[in-house]
Scaffold this active site. Structure first.
Site, PDB file in Angstrom:
ATOM      1  N   GLN D 131      22.453  48.772  -6.437  1.00  0.00           N
ATOM      2  CA  GLN D 131      21.062  48.855  -6.005  1.00  0.00           C
ATOM      3  C   GLN D 131      20.187  49.101  -7.222  1.00  0.00           C
ATOM      4  OE1 GLN D 131      20.323  52.407  -3.558  1.00  0.00           O
ATOM      5  NE2 GLN D 131      18.534  52.555  -4.855  1.00  0.00           N
ATOM      6  N   SER D 134      15.430  52.195  -9.599  1.00  0.00           N
ATOM      7  CA  SER D 134      14.789  53.115 -10.557  1.00  0.00           C
ATOM      8  C   SER D 134      14.483  52.446 -11.885  1.00  0.00           C
ATOM      9  CB  SER D 134      15.705  54.300 -10.841  1.00  0.00           C
ATOM     10  OG  SER D 134      15.865  55.070  -9.697  1.00  0.00           O
ATOM     11  N   SER D 166      23.967  53.171 -10.433  1.00  0.00           N
ATOM     12  CA  SER D 166      25.378  53.516 -10.257  1.00  0.00           C
ATOM     13  C   SER D 166      26.184  52.243 -10.069  1.00  0.00           C
ATOM     14  CB  SER D 166      25.560  54.394  -9.025  1.00  0.00           C
ATOM     15  OG  SER D 166      24.817  55.568  -9.151  1.00  0.00           O
ATOM     16  N   GLU D 249      20.613  55.837   3.098  1.00  0.00           N
ATOM     17  CA  GLU D 249      21.303  56.652   2.095  1.00  0.00           C
ATOM     18  C   GLU D 249      22.373  57.490   2.775  1.00  0.00           C
ATOM     19  OE1 GLU D 249      20.151  58.412  -2.210  1.00  0.00           O
ATOM     20  OE2 GLU D 249      18.585  58.072  -0.717  1.00  0.00           O
ATOM     21  N   GLU D 377      12.488  69.367  -7.298  1.00  0.00           N
ATOM     22  CA  GLU D 377      11.050  69.432  -7.008  1.00  0.00           C
ATOM     23  C   GLU D 377      10.674  68.379  -5.970  1.00  0.00           C
ATOM     24  OE1 GLU D 377      12.371  69.497 -10.038  1.00  0.00           O
ATOM     25  OE2 GLU D 377      11.760  71.429 -10.856  1.00  0.00           O
TER      26      GLU D 377
END
Lengths: 369, 410, 369, 410
Positions: D131, D134, D166, D249, D377
């Site tokens: 995938q 990012s 990944s 996910e 966060e």
């Protein structure tokens, strides 16, 4: 996988919540800070009518026998509403009686408890310090008690107490004392006046031995384990109330032209409260599962639930004040009432250090086995 | 590198000591200083007399210009005086805001005649001043204030409410920031005045805190009428004036809130559990060591600040460090002390409670310490922005007329 | 009030900073992770030329005698630059020699240290566990050492070691051993390869007693107290570098159309790092004041400085990674190098638990006095 | 209230166990499962063979529709399979992203012909998918991606860079989100494709982590040319497509990162200091009890999630709880274990280090756990917004053309 309160239990909880919402418990709690009664005897009788006082008492002793699951759910609602009633103390005493009382003793007190006609308490602590066998000095000899216990929850109003004492040979005993002749009761100021504490001076007060096959100190700790799980639900309910209050305030209070809840400083603080609360709730439910399954040694589940729930309620109540800002630390606002209760519950059954040690000891036993 | 006074500072310290020795009694550590909110009529008299004595001896208005009766000295002299005075049993807290913040603001913006009228009585403790800035709807957003001042001939008519006003119940005068124009962005529509706290239309109500104390007040204005001559600075310049006031905020010279780390250590030495003093428990040692290191770090940071003062520099926002750390530490320490006591820790009754219930009281007063005078969150923002130079929060109300700024339920 | 480095000291620090900025220490440090030398001997000789190796060694022993204040300031710069040199270990050995060495021993080693021609180390630990007299088992008899020490900082390259051992009567002694015959040195992988650790196996290695009026164990702890203060400055320097790096990144890295440093989650985290750093710096300076004033018992000041500085550097290095996000935990980026150093320094001189206990013991002594 | 399977779940679990017993060896607790990043050619062969075996036995694509070779079962079946498989020494981690995220996205947006071509080989472990979302400039701002796809006839030409991918080095295909229109706000100018990872113009480079591991890759695109037929969803709908992917996910079914609380407890029992096992030290007891309560809380929270799954509900963002708590806990526990070891804690050398250096490795891998797959966060923001309903952060780039969004240095 069926790790959730049953529909019946949720129904009882829902009824309880609606009932308590109509009672304005916070008003009584606030009044207790200015010398009010503290505990609301009338409210407690109404709760008894609903079956809450006898929830865990079998029907043969006049109870409702709806069991521990309902008791946990009710505890959560009492915690949420901050109900000023002798729930925890009376349960603790009833649990001890059920475990170690004679048939006669059970018949004498349990039906009255279930009916809301009598309340009880456990007299264990003798001043400051952790729960410890060595700290017990009150003497029991010839059917009479001598010595001082404090703090005793609801000790000024309870009808009887299960007292942990020592016999003439220095052995720990559990005895049942009607709180009348030979007992001087002194109300003590405490951080949560709505769960009032007292000092009991026994001066040859009559009392009767509670018998059991168990070692009386082990029996005492077993009762406390059970109480810790019920109390964990009170704390979870209280923490949830604090979180709800803080979230509501953060959404509707504006500063700099936007809700204060749009600041990460507030969002992340409340996310952390949510996390602590969910862990506590989950651990409390594991404790409830232990209660339901009738396991004898609940110390690991109880200690785990207690450590989590202390942390969750103390944190939630403290950060609720902080989220409210200035108004949060005023006498008139509600957050302080929860903060007082949170800290009182965190101490009343023995503080974190006692329970953390108990948790590790239980783990050691398990690994040794 | 040392912690010694310069020659001049040492001389000044000696003169302060001589004055205090001659006029006051040393204070024992066990006695907490008399606080503002505890002031009653009798104590107020004593406080006023002490202030008059200080003024007469030349120890009031240390940083004020000599023109207005001050000593014309620097911040380090002020610090030295406060350090020494802290060791004596004298009243504190009644005049600080007036002399340190209100009158310096007056000096920057009031007329000569007004200063001639007001500085002397303030200096001698005859008149007390307070600062009327915070509002219920503002919270951390100080400039979001709503108290309205409307021009009416030569007067202004004021309606609204202030909150968290220290000493308002004792005060004779106050400086007051108001909104005079809601049609411009929030910082631009403000105007500052000084007012007579005894005037009709001013009502003071104490705020009851959860700890039982009443440090603060609410102040309500109902058609309070004041002449334009009591305006400080230009119409619309109120924010600038307020910043002048806030810049003079008092530097902490010492004294953690009590019970402090030394009290906790002493308690852990004295208090026995499981047959030995609590301080022998490794967990107790671990926690107290942590707090001790923080506490001493704050104390030593203060020495660094004093060094800068001594060299003539102005201390920056790093002074917030102590407040961020202390407030949380106070709450943690109180909780930990009660935990040591177990179930008995709930009991605040002085008849049986350890240390007269001071840790129980601290549990109830410390939440306020994390909020009053700027929440820990605001202080962290200040450190991040003014010390580290990180960007400000996104400001959605920046260019918006105040009346159009979303304000939620309130 | 004069609680700041002197102008001369600040001048030395400034020179040091400029010198180190030209050396790209981080490159050497990173190379050490892939089997590089670790310590940079050439750089250390250059530093010796600048007078840093002999900063605290009196001129009579070939040192520069610029004193502890300069040593502290230099330590801070070494910490900031992450310089891979045997600074701390050699200082520790030199301090021990100065304290307890004979005139001959001092003359033999101190001038070489000051000239950068020899490096030393302290061999105290014997495997895992806190610093403790009881843990010392290496034997010293008839001028020979037998037993194993690990970890020993720079033990694979140091020319000599001050070894804490036991004499045949079981008493603690400090001895000086040239690291040659009878010593097998084995480099050990560690979390900070730029301050390499070794295992020293002594098999009858020749060594000479260090004499002093002090109890040798007390003398050892005194040396460690002094080292803790110097190391606190290294940690403060390292923490400052991490904070600077994080702040710079937070100002210039954008997400959602604005610098990530405009998020309170980042701002408040870095404000907390600043607070921890300032407390550590202030406590380190109080330690320096103790060093300068020649007080004998520095344990309270040293422990206070050490606890603060461990916390500051570990936190700063960890939150620097977190502020950098993904890039922060890559091998090639700098934050990991500081994180490794921070954690190694936190352990090397004894970890927090040892120092917290030492702090409280010092307080107890003070209150008993 | 109980932790038991329903009858149907119990039957399914029994069938899973029968399959695993017949085809795999139980895994000892001391053996960590083989991880993705440790996969080499030999291991990859084993992993592919295992996947083929699962597919043949009907334990692959458990939640896939039967139309594409799946089992058409629910999430709780998937959980049960994973729980049981975790007890056996079988390869893990190679196919999860492809089967769990990429192919389900394909099912929603690819053509029937494409699904006929790709689902089978993926299910049987013959082809691996990754995938590609990012980017270096994006960070937490996933939609701030810059990889450009430009239409050229019937093709798209792609240039840019992805990161944190990944399994890219093992993958045959990938789903790729690109920016096709920088002139509209960022969420609106994205388009999704699937690509052949072996095509010219695709280069994969492993990322070396501070722990020494390489879980992730960078992937560079240089004039990668793909036909429009490989587009998934409409042009400009890439964000919507990406959300479909992310919704799938994988749910964590267990297994804290190792060393976990049980490892730490075992270590503290075994490790002696000051002449007794470390677990006898009250400080050690205090800390371990804290972490134990958290750890068990996460485990029990998972049971609550499974209960909801078992009743057919979808688990919400509360699944983030475990990740927020575990990442920090892992780092704290590693640090604490090393502190117990004192100076020796620095040494990771397996020749002398306690527990084979696992706590030292954990010290170095835990910072990544606080970041990878969403920083703590971001997870707190998700909890605050999606669970508690608090307002979103202020979004300055909301209505801005992507090309005009401030982007700082990068």
């Amino acid at each position: 996988m069926n790790f959730e309160f049953s529909d019946e239990t949720q129904e009882i909880a829902g009824q309880g919540r609606r009932f308590l919402a109509g009672k304005d418990c916070l008003k009584t709690v606030r009044a207790s800070l200015s010398g009010g009664e503290g505990s609301d005897a009338a409210l407690w009788r109404e709760m008894a009518d609903l079956g809450w006082a006898g929830a865990a008492i079998p029907e043969e002793y006049g109870g409702h026998g709806i069991g521990y699951e309902a008791l946990c759910a009710i505890a959560e609602e009492l915690g949420r509403s901050l109900a000023p009633v002798p729930f925890a103390a009376t349960n603790l005493a009833a649990e001890a009686l059920l475990r170690t009382g004679s048939e006669e003793q059970k018949q004498a007190w349990l039906p009255k408890i279930a009916a809301g006609e009598a309340t009880g308490t456990l007299a264990l602590s003798e001043g400051n310090g952790p729960i410890s066998e060595d700290a017990v000095t009150v003497r029991y000899a010839d059917g009479k008690l001598t010595g001082t216990k404090w703090p005793v929850a609801h000790g000024a109003t309870a009808d009887f107490a299960v007292v942990v004492a020592r016999d003439p040979d220095g052995r720990i005993v559990q005895v049942l004392a009607e709180l009348g002749d030979g007992v001087t009761r002194t109300k003590l100021d405490s951080i949560d006046a709505s769960r009032p504490q007292a000092r009991l001076d026994f001066d040859g007060a009559p009392a009767a031995l509670l018998q059991s096959n168990e070692d009386p100190w082990d029996a005492t700790l077993s009762v406390i384990d059970r109480a810790a799980i019920i109390t964990a639900f009170e704390e979870v309910g209280g923490a949830q109330a604090c979180l709800d209050m803080a979230v509501d305030y953060a959404k509707t209070r504006y500063a700099f032209g936007r809700p204060i809840g749009s600041n990460q400083a507030i969002k992340h603080k409340l996310a952390d409260v949510f996390v602590a609360l969910e862990l506590a709730r989950s651990n409390a439910m594991m404790g409830a599962l232990g209660l339901l399954s009738g396991e004898q040694d609940l110390s690991l589940a109880a200690a785990t639930a207690r450590v989590s729930s202390i942390q969750a309620f103390v944190t939630a109540s403290s950060e609720n004040i902080q989220t409210h800002g200035g108004i949060g630390f005023t006498w008139e606002a509600d957050p302080q009432l929860f903060y007082r209760r949170a800290n009182a519950l965190a101490l009343g059954l023995g503080s974190q250090d006692f329970w953390k040690d108990r948790l590790i000891s239980a783990l050691e036993r398990r690994h040794a086995a | 590198m040392d912690l010694e006074d310069t020659k001049e500072e040492a001389d000044y310290r000696a003169s302060v000591r001589a004055f205090l020795d001659a006029n006051a009694e040393p204070r024992s550590r066990s006695a907490a200083p008399a606080r503002f909110y505890q002031v009653n009529e009798d104590r107020l008299k004593i406080a006023k007399a002490w202030q008059a004595k200080k003024a007469a001896a030349g120890f009031a208005g240390i940083r004020w210009p000599t023109e207005w009766g001050g000593q014309g000295l620097s911040a380090i002299h002020d610090v030295i005086y406060q350090q020494e005075e802290g060791k004596y049993a004298v009243p504190k807290g009644v005049f600080e805001i007036g002399l340190g913040m209100c009158i310096p603001t007056m000096m920057a913006f009031a007329s000569k005649e007004q200063l001639e009228r007001y500085t002397g009585p303030a200096l001698r403790g005859e008149e007390i001043w307070c600062q009327l800035f915070s509002e219920p709807h503002g919270g951390s957003d100080l400039a979001g204030l709503r108290t309205r001042a409307v021009k009416d001939g030569d007067d202004w008519v004021i309606n609204g409410q202030k909150i968290w006003t220290s000493g308002a119940h004792l005060s004779d005068y106050g400086i007051l920031v108001t909104r005079t124009d809601p049609n411009v962005p929030k910082h631009k529509g403000l105007t500052m005045f000084f007012i007579d706290m005894h005037a009709p239309g001013v009502e003071v109500r104490p705020i009851h805190q959860m700890s039982g104390a009443s440090h603060f007040n609410e102040v309500f204005f109902t058609d309070l009428r004041i002449p334009d001559a009591q305006r400080l600075g230009e119409v619309g310049d109120g924010w600038k004036v307020a910043l002048t006031t806030l810049m003079n905020e008092r530097l902490a010279v010492g004294d953690e809130p009590r019970p402090d780390i030394d009290d906790l250590f002493a308690f852990a030495q004295k208090f026995e559990r499981n047959g030995k003093p609590a301080i022998k428990d490794p967990v107790v040692r671990d926690r107290i060591a942590d707090w001790y290191a923080k506490s001493k770090g704050i104390e030593a940071t203060r020495y660094r600040t004093f060094t800068r003062l001594s060299r003539g520099a102005t201390p920056g926002p790093e002074a917030s460090i102590g407040r961020v750390v202390n407030a949380m530490k106070q709450q943690e320490m109180a909780r930990f002390a009660l935990e040591m006591m177990g179930a008995g820790g709930m009991v605040s009754d002085p008849s049986v409670s350890q240390n007269g219930g001071e840790f129980q009281l601290s549990l109830l007063s410390s939440p306020g310490a994390r909020i009053a005078g700027g929440t820990s969150e605001i202080l962290r923002n200040i450190i991040a922005e003014r010390v580290l130079g990180l960007p400000g929060d996104v400001r959605v109300d920046k260019d918006m007329a105040f009346k159009d700024v979303p304000s939620g339920r309130g």
